[in-house]
Design a protein around this motif. Sequence first.
Motif, short mmCIF file in Angstrom:
data_model
loop_
_atom_site.label_atom_id
_atom_site.label_comp_id
_atom_site.label_asym_id
_atom_site.label_seq_id
_atom_site.Cartn_x
_atom_site.Cartn_y
_atom_site.Cartn_z
N ASP A 198 0.83 -1.21 0.00
CA ASP A 198 0.00 0.00 0.00
C ASP A 198 0.87 1.26 0.00
O ASP A 198 0.55 2.25 -0.67
N TYR A 199 1.96 1.22 0.76
CA TYR A 199 2.88 2.37 0.77
C TYR A 199 3.49 2.58 -0.62
O TYR A 199 3.55 3.72 -1.12
N LEU A 200 3.93 1.49 -1.26
CA LEU A 200 4.56 1.61 -2.57
C LEU A 200 3.59 2.15 -3.61
O LEU A 200 4.00 2.80 -4.58
N LYS A 201 2.31 1.90 -3.42
CA LYS A 201 1.30 2.41 -4.36
C LYS A 201 0.91 3.86 -4.07
O LYS A 201 0.27 4.50 -4.91
N SER A 202 1.27 4.34 -2.89
CA SER A 202 0.92 5.72 -2.51
C SER A 202 1.86 6.71 -3.21
O SER A 202 2.94 6.34 -3.66
N PRO A 203 1.47 7.98 -3.30
CA PRO A 203 2.37 8.98 -3.90
C PRO A 203 3.73 9.03 -3.22
O PRO A 203 4.76 9.15 -3.90
N ALA A 204 3.74 8.94 -1.89
CA ALA A 204 5.03 8.98 -1.18
C ALA A 204 5.89 7.78 -1.55
O ALA A 204 7.11 7.91 -1.77
N GLY A 205 5.27 6.61 -1.62
CA GLY A 205 6.01 5.40 -1.98
C GLY A 205 6.52 5.45 -3.40
O GLY A 205 7.66 5.04 -3.68
N GLN A 206 5.68 5.94 -4.31
CA GLN A 206 6.12 6.04 -5.69
C GLN A 206 7.28 7.01 -5.83
O GLN A 206 8.22 6.79 -6.59
N GLY A 207 7.24 8.09 -5.05
CA GLY A 207 8.35 9.04 -5.06
C GLY A 207 9.63 8.41 -4.55
O GLY A 207 10.72 8.66 -5.08
N TRP A 208 9.51 7.56 -3.52
CA TRP A 208 10.69 6.88 -2.97
C TRP A 208 11.29 5.93 -4.00
O TRP A 208 12.50 5.89 -4.20
N VAL A 209 10.42 5.16 -4.71
CA VAL A 209 10.90 4.23 -5.73
C VAL A 209 11.52 4.98 -6.90
O VAL A 209 12.54 4.57 -7.46
N ASP A 210 10.93 6.12 -7.27
CA ASP A 210 11.40 6.87 -8.44
C ASP A 210 12.78 7.48 -8.24
O ASP A 210 13.39 7.97 -9.20
N GLN A 211 13.28 7.46 -7.02
CA GLN A 211 14.66 7.93 -6.79
C GLN A 211 15.67 6.98 -7.41
O GLN A 211 16.86 7.30 -7.51
N GLY A 212 15.21 5.81 -7.81
CA GLY A 212 16.08 4.81 -8.44
C GLY A 212 16.41 3.69 -7.48
O GLY A 212 16.95 3.92 -6.41
N LEU A 213 16.06 2.47 -7.87
CA LEU A 213 16.29 1.32 -7.00
C LEU A 213 16.75 0.14 -7.86
O LEU A 213 16.18 -0.15 -8.90
N THR A 214 17.83 -0.49 -7.42
CA THR A 214 18.30 -1.72 -8.04
C THR A 214 17.88 -2.88 -7.14
O THR A 214 18.22 -2.91 -5.95
N LEU A 215 17.13 -3.82 -7.69
CA LEU A 215 16.52 -4.87 -6.88
C LEU A 215 16.99 -6.24 -7.34
O LEU A 215 16.91 -6.57 -8.53
N LEU A 216 17.50 -7.04 -6.38
CA LEU A 216 17.87 -8.42 -6.63
C LEU A 216 17.10 -9.29 -5.65
O LEU A 216 17.09 -9.02 -4.45
N VAL A 217 16.46 -10.34 -6.15
CA VAL A 217 15.63 -11.22 -5.32
C VAL A 217 16.18 -12.64 -5.39
O VAL A 217 16.26 -13.23 -6.47
N ASP A 218 16.55 -13.17 -4.23
CA ASP A 218 17.05 -14.53 -4.12
C ASP A 218 15.89 -15.49 -3.81
O ASP A 218 14.89 -15.08 -3.22
N GLU A 219 16.03 -16.75 -4.19
CA GLU A 219 15.03 -17.79 -3.93
C GLU A 219 13.64 -17.38 -4.43
O GLU A 219 12.63 -17.51 -3.75
N TYR A 220 13.60 -16.91 -5.66
CA TYR A 220 12.36 -16.36 -6.20
C TYR A 220 11.28 -17.43 -6.38
O TYR A 220 10.09 -17.11 -6.45
N GLN A 221 11.68 -18.70 -6.42
CA GLN A 221 10.69 -19.77 -6.56
C GLN A 221 9.80 -19.89 -5.33
O GLN A 221 8.75 -20.52 -5.38
N ASP A 222 10.21 -19.28 -4.21
CA ASP A 222 9.42 -19.34 -2.98
C ASP A 222 8.67 -18.04 -2.71
O ASP A 222 8.27 -17.76 -1.58
#
Length: 754
Positions: A249-273
């Motif tokens: 819900d935070y990530l969908k909010s304007p504040a969350g979108q602004g935080w993500v838009d600052q640029g984020l590199t995301l790596l996810v381990d064990e994605y099958q789970d």
Amino acid sequence: MTSPALPGTLSLTDFYAFMPRLPDGSLSLSSDQQQALEHDFALPLWVIAGPGTGKTHTLVWLVLKRLLVDGVPPQRLMLTTFTRKAATELRTRLIQARQAMVDAGLKAAEGIDLSQLMLGTLHELASEVLQRERYHETLRVRLLGDELTQQFFVRRSRNPLMDCDDLTFWQRFKFIKGADVFPPNKAKRAEYACKLFNRMTENSVDLSLLRSSGEPHLVVLADAYDAYLTNLHKGHRSDQGLLQRHFLDYLKSPAGQGWVDQGLTLLVDEYQDTNPIQEEIYFHLAGTRGDLTVVGDDDQSLYRFRGATVEALTSFDLACRHFLGRQPVPLYLTENRRSHPQIVDWVNAYIGGHPEMVDPVVRVRAPGKPLLVAKSGMTGTYPAVAAIAEGANPQAAQKVAALVAGLIQDGLVSDPSQIALLTFSTRETTHGVGPYVDAIRAQGLSVYNPRSRRAHVDARLLALVGAFSLILDPDYAEANLVAGLPRGVPKYIQDARAAFVQLIDGGLYPELESYVIDSRSAIAAATIDPANPFLKRKGGQQVILSMLLFKLLSQEPFASDLRDAEGGERIKALNLIMAEYEALFSDGRIKLASDPGGGSRVDGWTVYNFYSVFVEGIHDGLNDPEDSEMTLQPGAVNVMTIHQSKGLEFEVVIVLRPDKQPFVSDTHELEDQFHTFSAHPTKPTHRRSQEERAAEDAIRLFFVAYSRAKRLLVVAGQLHPKCAPSWDRVMGAAFGSGKISKRADLAGLGAHLL
């Protein structure tokens, strides 16, 4: 060569130049791993990493490459893992790899502050971000940290499902069988309610759709879930699943979108789970940039029972098109550097030998997945894959014990901990692993079995529970209260009281005996304040249950137990349960009532709650806690569940009870029940049958078990055409010669008979 002064200005060629080398001077990366580092990340990276192919090694060097070559600021790189233990290992190896580059002369590596990385489980990172960004829904909210604590809350808040006596409701979700004539007890209702609520959260179930279905059971469930959410909000609490919902819900909010838009590199381990709500979180974190790398192996997906869905990995490309409007680049890590070539051949044949792992409509496995390639460098023509198949488990156990003892005596393993016994359940019953661990112990060898669910009957812990009971309830509780306790708990309490009496009967612990007697006397002599009827010390301070626990732990022999590794861990677990119980039940205060015989006693409902919730939680099967830093016990043969072995490797793996067959559980039922009502945007349009999914789960489970072995893999158990199920499910009959129900049937599978 001179190194650049700042991170992010290093060329990939120079990065490779400062990487540690193998003895032959080549890079410690396979060509597949190099491809991962050389990906330009304009498109998401989809890494399918088979067992032993260096997944963690790839992640470590990929992170350092993103920091040093691509110039990603550490505070904008997020690396999520499935467990805290995996996060700790990754952080340690990152530090070691960076130091290796520093030692090689790369000054820029010194400027990388790895402490700024967002590295941990998704729950940890979600909590960290929400607190740092001051998201209003999670301010001053206490997390229900584990399943038992969540069940305590459901009982304490008197959720409507705790009073649901409708047999058909519980049968609908396969929590009880159709032939059962009694509804689940209170403890089981709390357990099942939490399972329902968690799946509803993780699958984004729409309550309005549940209610509009008009089905009475679903309406009851919607109301119960709504009540659960309301009580959490009132109590300023959250569970693990709802923490993720708040994060989304935070990530969908304007504040969350602004935080993500600052640029984020995301790596996810064990994605099958990954479960459905986590998948949605990851794509919102990726934002419009789509700088997303996922790493996993569909053949090692084990956590369906916790809500995970393998489709997140097998259909990652479809999700990328939905959320990002672009196609990911697939990359397969296939060079197995762990196992003997015979073991690699075995696991390849096994996973490819089941027709259930192929479906013309549903992606059961990652598309285009190649076979593993043996690259361990191990040599030797000895039989690396063997089988012990006897007419009954006791006979198989004797052979296993003799094999284990021989390996140790002949020096083929340097420590017993290099041998692992893996099985579906590690309960030491006569029908489980009991004969095997008994036979190994009879050889004079130590066995470490932290998941035996036997810690609660340890004599010392039992005596500690008995001391509590004798202080709070000297004459044992009123008959009507005891009669209402969950099944088995009254006898457990009596056993605990008897264990304490036996402990002090020898006269070795007079101070402990005096403390219990004095505490009972203090309660009997206490003056009750009608306005505040709780037990107090002489100075007026209220006495709480954890005070009694600490006082008991300061007495011998419990004080010495704290200095013992195994005993200390058990008491630590007891302390954690006590803390959560206190937080939910009157802050652990001890309410008093008048004793009909004169004086005071502990109020009956205080005693009942203590027995029915706290003691019942222990009685239900308190496991020996596993140290977050050390899973293996040196000097002992390690017995563990196959789930627990995930991510580990052993010189010798002995897989027990291959007669274990797939079974349809409430997990598969819940997937079907909630599928129609899920608002998850990428849910599969078609689901395989429950029986097919149960078969997938069993096949993957044993694939993980087999691929843990480095030098020797042994499958051992009961194999008799008249007395036991056949082994074809867990051996891969399709690459053999029909049904595997006798020793002769194993001959064509490549397993050496012992």
